[in-house]
Design a protein around this motif. Structure first.
Motif, PDB file in Angstrom:
ATOM      1  N   LYS A  29       0.707  -1.106   0.032  1.00  0.00           N
ATOM      2  CA  LYS A  29       0.199  -0.043   0.083  1.00  0.00           C
ATOM      3  C   LYS A  29       0.883   1.223  -0.104  1.00  0.00           C
ATOM      4  CE  LYS A  29      -4.130   2.133   2.397  1.00  0.00           C
ATOM      5  NZ  LYS A  29      -4.971   1.881   3.259  1.00  0.00           N
ATOM      6  N   TYR A  30       1.984   1.260   0.576  1.00  0.00           N
ATOM      7  CA  TYR A  30       2.940   2.275   0.491  1.00  0.00           C
ATOM      8  C   TYR A  30       4.172   1.895   0.311  1.00  0.00           C
ATOM      9  CZ  TYR A  30      -0.873   4.329   3.404  1.00  0.00           C
ATOM     10  OH  TYR A  30      -2.149   4.821   4.079  1.00  0.00           O
ATOM     11  N   PRO A  31       4.643   1.706  -0.870  1.00  0.00           N
ATOM     12  CA  PRO A  31       5.884   1.203  -1.505  1.00  0.00           C
ATOM     13  C   PRO A  31       6.984   2.005  -1.196  1.00  0.00           C
ATOM     14  CG  PRO A  31       4.500   2.033  -3.301  1.00  0.00           C
ATOM     15  CD  PRO A  31       3.861   2.044  -2.068  1.00  0.00           C
ATOM     16  N   ASN A  32       6.835   3.096  -0.938  1.00  0.00           N
ATOM     17  CA  ASN A  32       8.260   4.045  -0.672  1.00  0.00           C
ATOM     18  C   ASN A  32       8.388   4.250   0.878  1.00  0.00           C
ATOM     19  OD1 ASN A  32       8.631   4.560  -3.199  1.00  0.00           O
ATOM     20  ND2 ASN A  32       6.863   6.224  -3.420  1.00  0.00           N
ATOM     21  N   ALA A  33       7.409   3.562   1.514  1.00  0.00           N
ATOM     22  CA  ALA A  33       7.678   3.831   3.037  1.00  0.00           C
ATOM     23  C   ALA A  33       9.265   3.356   3.666  1.00  0.00           C
ATOM     24  CB  ALA A  33       6.650   3.049   3.792  1.00  0.00           C
ATOM     25  N   THR A  34       9.467   4.036   4.469  1.00  0.00           N
ATOM     26  CA  THR A  34      10.910   3.669   5.073  1.00  0.00           C
ATOM     27  C   THR A  34      11.051   3.955   6.601  1.00  0.00           C
ATOM     28  OG1 THR A  34      13.190   4.358   4.877  1.00  0.00           O
ATOM     29  CG2 THR A  34      11.611   6.024   5.075  1.00  0.00           C
ATOM     30  N   VAL A  35      12.090   3.560   7.294  1.00  0.00           N
ATOM     31  CA  VAL A  35      12.103   3.726   8.789  1.00  0.00           C
ATOM     32  C   VAL A  35      12.954   4.871   9.018  1.00  0.00           C
ATOM     33  CG1 VAL A  35      13.008   2.419  10.631  1.00  0.00           C
ATOM     34  CG2 VAL A  35      12.085   1.022   8.717  1.00  0.00           C
ATOM     35  N   ASN A  36      12.478   5.792   9.976  1.00  0.00           N
ATOM     36  CA  ASN A  36      13.150   6.932  10.527  1.00  0.00           C
ATOM     37  C   ASN A  36      14.039   6.667  11.616  1.00  0.00           C
ATOM     38  OD1 ASN A  36      13.875   9.323  11.126  1.00  0.00           O
ATOM     39  ND2 ASN A  36      11.933  10.176  11.370  1.00  0.00           N
ATOM     40  N   HIS A  37      15.258   6.013  11.324  1.00  0.00           N
ATOM     41  CA  HIS A  37      16.283   5.635  12.707  1.00  0.00           C
ATOM     42  C   HIS A  37      16.920   7.136  13.080  1.00  0.00           C
ATOM     43  CE1 HIS A  37      16.340   1.502  12.198  1.00  0.00           C
ATOM     44  NE2 HIS A  37      16.686   1.571  10.937  1.00  0.00           N
ATOM     45  N   LEU A  38      16.526   8.353  12.334  1.00  0.00           N
ATOM     46  CA  LEU A  38      17.246   9.665  12.712  1.00  0.00           C
ATOM     47  C   LEU A  38      16.138  10.321  13.816  1.00  0.00           C
ATOM     48  CD1 LEU A  38      18.616  10.760   9.485  1.00  0.00           C
ATOM     49  CD2 LEU A  38      19.775   9.550  11.319  1.00  0.00           C
ATOM     50  N   THR A  39      14.996   9.769  14.060  1.00  0.00           N
ATOM     51  CA  THR A  39      14.046  10.488  15.068  1.00  0.00           C
ATOM     52  C   THR A  39      14.708  10.777  16.186  1.00  0.00           C
ATOM     53  OG1 THR A  39      12.006  10.352  16.224  1.00  0.00           O
ATOM     54  CG2 THR A  39      13.160   8.270  16.038  1.00  0.00           C
ATOM     55  N   LYS A  40      14.373  12.189  16.783  1.00  0.00           N
ATOM     56  CA  LYS A  40      14.989  12.581  17.933  1.00  0.00           C
ATOM     57  C   LYS A  40      14.188  12.014  19.348  1.00  0.00           C
ATOM     58  CE  LYS A  40      16.511  16.760  16.246  1.00  0.00           C
ATOM     59  NZ  LYS A  40      16.355  18.403  16.190  1.00  0.00           N
ATOM     60  N   ASN A  41      12.871  11.247  18.860  1.00  0.00           N
ATOM     61  CA  ASN A  41      12.289  10.778  19.986  1.00  0.00           C
ATOM     62  C   ASN A  41      12.530   9.353  20.104  1.00  0.00           C
ATOM     63  OD1 ASN A  41      10.114   9.625  21.589  1.00  0.00           O
ATOM     64  ND2 ASN A  41       8.562  10.832  20.524  1.00  0.00           N
ATOM     65  N   THR A  42      13.506   9.229  21.158  1.00  0.00           N
ATOM     66  CA  THR A  42      14.415   7.913  21.284  1.00  0.00           C
ATOM     67  C   THR A  42      13.344   6.845  22.205  1.00  0.00           C
ATOM     68  OG1 THR A  42      15.326   8.687  23.474  1.00  0.00           O
ATOM     69  CG2 THR A  42      16.475   8.759  21.704  1.00  0.00           C
ATOM     70  N   SER A  43      12.210   7.231  22.591  1.00  0.00           N
ATOM     71  CA  SER A  43      11.317   6.132  23.292  1.00  0.00           C
ATOM     72  C   SER A  43      10.747   5.155  22.322  1.00  0.00           C
ATOM     73  CB  SER A  43      10.133   7.018  23.944  1.00  0.00           C
ATOM     74  OG  SER A  43       9.428   7.465  22.928  1.00  0.00           O
ATOM     75  N   PHE A  44      10.534   5.647  21.012  1.00  0.00           N
ATOM     76  CA  PHE A  44       9.884   4.916  19.787  1.00  0.00           C
ATOM     77  C   PHE A  44      11.233   3.887  19.297  1.00  0.00           C
ATOM     78  CE2 PHE A  44       6.699   7.669  19.914  1.00  0.00           C
ATOM     79  CZ  PHE A  44       5.538   7.503  19.312  1.00  0.00           C
ATOM     80  N   ILE A  45      12.453   4.371  19.400  1.00  0.00           N
ATOM     81  CA  ILE A  45      13.304   3.353  19.074  1.00  0.00           C
ATOM     82  C   ILE A  45      13.596   2.182  20.109  1.00  0.00           C
ATOM     83  CG2 ILE A  45      16.009   3.157  18.714  1.00  0.00           C
ATOM     84  CD1 ILE A  45      16.028   6.069  17.663  1.00  0.00           C
ATOM     85  N   ASN A  46      13.313   2.664  21.439  1.00  0.00           N
ATOM     86  CA  ASN A  46      13.484   1.683  22.446  1.00  0.00           C
ATOM     87  C   ASN A  46      12.312   0.871  22.246  1.00  0.00           C
ATOM     88  OD1 ASN A  46      15.655   3.071  23.221  1.00  0.00           O
ATOM     89  ND2 ASN A  46      14.571   4.241  24.726  1.00  0.00           N
ATOM     90  N   TYR A  47      11.217   1.321  22.020  1.00  0.00           N
ATOM     91  CA  TYR A  47      10.001   0.446  21.852  1.00  0.00           C
ATOM     92  C   TYR A  47      10.126  -0.370  20.953  1.00  0.00           C
ATOM     93  CZ  TYR A  47       5.179  -0.969  21.365  1.00  0.00           C
ATOM     94  OH  TYR A  47       4.038  -1.877  21.016  1.00  0.00           O
ATOM     95  N   ALA A  48      10.674  -0.163  19.549  1.00  0.00           N
ATOM     96  CA  ALA A  48      11.022  -0.889  18.633  1.00  0.00           C
ATOM     97  C   ALA A  48      12.036  -2.079  18.901  1.00  0.00           C
ATOM     98  CB  ALA A  48      11.423  -0.332  17.266  1.00  0.00           C
ATOM     99  N   ALA A  49      12.832  -1.562  19.724  1.00  0.00           N
ATOM    100  CA  ALA A  49      13.732  -2.669  20.226  1.00  0.00           C
ATOM    101  C   ALA A  49      13.146  -4.030  21.114  1.00  0.00           C
ATOM    102  CB  ALA A  49      14.953  -2.220  20.994  1.00  0.00           C
ATOM    103  N   ILE A  50      12.130  -3.330  22.040  1.00  0.00           N
ATOM    104  CA  ILE A  50      11.514  -4.063  22.792  1.00  0.00           C
ATOM    105  C   ILE A  50      10.678  -5.249  21.941  1.00  0.00           C
ATOM    106  CG2 ILE A  50       9.359  -4.386  24.434  1.00  0.00           C
ATOM    107  CD1 ILE A  50      10.464  -1.813  25.580  1.00  0.00           C
ATOM    108  N   LEU A  51      10.119  -4.750  20.842  1.00  0.00           N
ATOM    109  CA  LEU A  51       9.057  -5.565  19.896  1.00  0.00           C
ATOM    110  C   LEU A  51      10.022  -6.722  19.140  1.00  0.00           C
ATOM    111  CD1 LEU A  51       6.890  -3.101  18.355  1.00  0.00           C
ATOM    112  CD2 LEU A  51       6.412  -4.604  20.027  1.00  0.00           C
ATOM    113  N   LYS A  52      11.189  -6.199  18.934  1.00  0.00           N
ATOM    114  CA  LYS A  52      12.249  -7.150  18.309  1.00  0.00           C
ATOM    115  C   LYS A  52      12.551  -8.412  19.452  1.00  0.00           C
ATOM    116  CE  LYS A  52      16.496  -7.252  15.780  1.00  0.00           C
ATOM    117  NZ  LYS A  52      17.824  -6.547  15.370  1.00  0.00           N
ATOM    118  N   ALA A  53      12.897  -7.812  20.492  1.00  0.00           N
ATOM    119  CA  ALA A  53      13.253  -8.846  21.516  1.00  0.00           C
ATOM    120  C   ALA A  53      12.269  -9.840  21.940  1.00  0.00           C
ATOM    121  CB  ALA A  53      13.602  -8.051  22.763  1.00  0.00           C
TER     122      ALA A  53
END
Length: 230
Positions: free
Chosen positions: A1-25
């Motif tokens: 549906k969104y073929p150009n979608a990407t991942v924002n690893h540069l976000t300043k909101n580190t809580s979302f990075i940490n949450y993604a890491a929890i999901l991966k774990a």
């Protein structure tokens, strides 16, 4: 549906990075969805920057409407409990599971320790629905007291004030009462109710709360909640 979608690893909101890491774990295969960005040109762009150009404003507005995770992660500011300013919305397992379930049409009840952001989650979700996503819609909330009703209405209004100015339109006709928050630009209404201490009053509140979006705050402490909810 969104073929150009990407991942924002540069976000300043580190809580979302940490949450993604929890999901991966936890073994979630699609663990990067909290960092999704539909428009790759917005990776590394701060929506609150005074240097945003007109094209970027349009991209950000469209992104917020189509991508609630971008809105919560990059644009929403949670008002400070005292003083001025605020902080980015913090992702955790409680609030993200509630919002994800809501967006996937799952009726959801959240039990969360006190003072860990449950009401902020409700206000943040409502701010996206009211100001960004919906058109011509009534959103309902029932809570236990006039104080909580007033605080929630005020938080939603403050959240609009903390958004980048180009995302919403200020209209003097919009309601400023404790029981109603409107956004006439999109013909949306957020109606806040308090259940009453008598059965007849609880029936009236429940019957008046037939809406597409229905939220209950402090559910176990609402007077005659079985009557009102039923």
């Amino acid at each position: 549906k969104y073929p150009n979608a990407t991942v924002n690893h540069l976000t300043k909101n580190t809580s979302f990075i940490n949450y993604a890491a929890i999901l991966k774990a936890l073994g979630v295969k699609n663990y990067l969805w909290p960092l999704s960005t539909l428009n790759p040109a917005l990776v590394g762009v701060d929506p609150h920057s005074p240097e945003i150009n007109l094209a970027q404003m349009g991209w950000i507005k469209f992104e917020c409407e189509q991508n609630p995770w971008y809105y919560l992660r990059e644009c929403l500011i949670v008002p400070a409990p005292s003083g001025i300013g605020g902080d980015p919305f913090r992702a955790n397992r409680a609030n993200m599971s509630m919002i994800w379930s809501f967006l996937n049409h799952v009726d959801y009840m959240l039990i969360q320790p006190r003072q860990t952001g449950k009401t902020i989650t409700i206000s943040g979700l409502i701010s996206w629905l009211l100001y960004i996503k919906l058109w011509n819609t009534r959103i309902g909330l029932v809570t236990k007291s006039d104080d909580l009703r007033r605080d929630t209405a005020e938080k939603v209004r403050q959240m609009q004030g903390g958004l980048p100015g180009y995302l919403t339109i200020n209209d003097r006709r919009d309601s400023i009462t404790d029981a109603l928050v409107t956004y006439k630009t999109r013909k949306n209404r957020f109606v806040l109710s308090v259940s009453r201490g008598d059965p007849a009053g609880a029936i009236k509140v429940g019957r008046g709360n037939t809406v597409p979006v229905n939220l209950w705050d402090e559910f176990p402490f609402i007077p005659h909640v079985k009557i009102a909810y039923g």
